[in-house]
Scaffold this active site. Sequence first.
Site, PDB file in Angstrom:
ATOM      1  N   LYS A  95       0.871  -1.177   0.000  1.00 33.94           N
ATOM      2  CA  LYS A  95       0.000   0.000   0.000  1.00 33.94           C
ATOM      3  C   LYS A  95       0.905   1.222   0.000  1.00 33.94           C
ATOM      4  O   LYS A  95       1.619   1.481   0.972  1.00 33.94           O
ATOM      5  CB  LYS A  95      -0.919   0.010   1.223  1.00 33.94           C
ATOM      6  CG  LYS A  95      -1.818   1.237   1.232  1.00 33.94           C
ATOM      7  CD  LYS A  95      -2.620   1.375   2.504  1.00 33.94           C
ATOM      8  CE  LYS A  95      -3.229   2.762   2.561  1.00 33.94           C
ATOM      9  NZ  LYS A  95      -3.842   3.047   3.857  1.00 33.94           N
ATOM     10  N   GLY A 183     -11.021   7.665   6.307  1.00 40.07           N
ATOM     11  CA  GLY A 183     -12.141   8.516   6.701  1.00 40.07           C
ATOM     12  C   GLY A 183     -13.431   7.768   6.969  1.00 40.07           C
ATOM     13  O   GLY A 183     -14.399   8.344   7.451  1.00 40.07           O
ATOM     14  N   THR A 205      -9.292   2.920  11.893  1.00 44.37           N
ATOM     15  CA  THR A 205      -9.610   3.636  13.127  1.00 44.37           C
ATOM     16  C   THR A 205     -11.020   3.349  13.637  1.00 44.37           C
ATOM     17  O   THR A 205     -11.222   3.121  14.840  1.00 44.37           O
ATOM     18  CB  THR A 205      -9.438   5.152  12.910  1.00 44.37           C
ATOM     19  OG1 THR A 205      -8.103   5.383  12.454  1.00 44.37           O
ATOM     20  CG2 THR A 205      -9.677   5.929  14.187  1.00 44.37           C
TER      21      THR A 205
END
Lengths: 260, 66
Positions: A95, A183, A205
Amino acid sequence: MLTIGGHTFNSRLFLGTGKFSSSAVMKQAIEASGTEMVTVALRRVDLDNPADDIMSSLDRNRCVFLPNTSGARNAEEAIRLAHLARAASGSIWLKLEVTPDPRTLLPDPIETLKATEELVRAGFIVLPYMNADPILALRLQDAGAAAVMPLGSPIGSNQGILTAFQIEIIIDQARVPVVVDAGIGAPSHAALAMEMGADAVLVNTAISVAGDPVAMARAFAQAVEAGRTAFVAGMGSRSKQAHASSPLEGTLATDLNFLA
Amino acid sequence: MLIYLNGSPKTITDSKTVAGLLQDLAIPHALVVVELNKTILHPDSHAATVLKDNDQMEIIRFVGGG
């Protein structure tokens, strides 16, 4: 079924492994999510705690191991990290993250493209993290990216898909899988991305810092599944006007004089 | 003799090998990758690589991350 870099994935939920309270919780969350792709980062060994090791908590037979280049501020640093990651993991998956500004962690498009070109030449399977720029997505796929990873909103911000308009164009044009990354703060955000036709989402997250990360991982798995099923089923078009769900013929409205 | 280990100065004894330093630091070889003066060292050469004055050595490993 989703195929990236010649590998087939049953699950369209990719999981980041940062910020879990413990390896045990991370392991259970990975299990509950059903994910088959997990990201990891490279850092200097903590010389005061050298035995600490994430690898022992990850089952590489079940999950593709996707090292990231987080911390890289330009193409040169990202390429250095990529080679270190390959040496450490034996894996050519990568990544690619190039984020020069620690405040926004927004990706540098020019350095990302440069690094993609070089790393593809060096034999890596490159999944670049990118801003939701449709033209850049085309440039990256032309450079040989195995997938593109447009952001929904800044990393760790939990703000959801603020870039829907651009992501729709990216999905429309893409010849490689589109993985919405960054996000995504709630299962509904993940479902939205999948309803739009994204091939997968990457979540970290929102799961790792949830009150119950394991339950949240399950919720995300369900949302990704629901969103994907809805996309495949074919969503109805939007309209500014109402379209009655019930038949308009044979109503008693005239008798009841509702419209008089 | 002084080397730079993970960015910080560290005094080590002369003719210390990479493998020897990893052992002193109780770092298992299998879990880390070593970069010496920005060149990745293959684990097979840890034992034969002797550190020199002012060497820049990085010991890197995977951690949780998105």
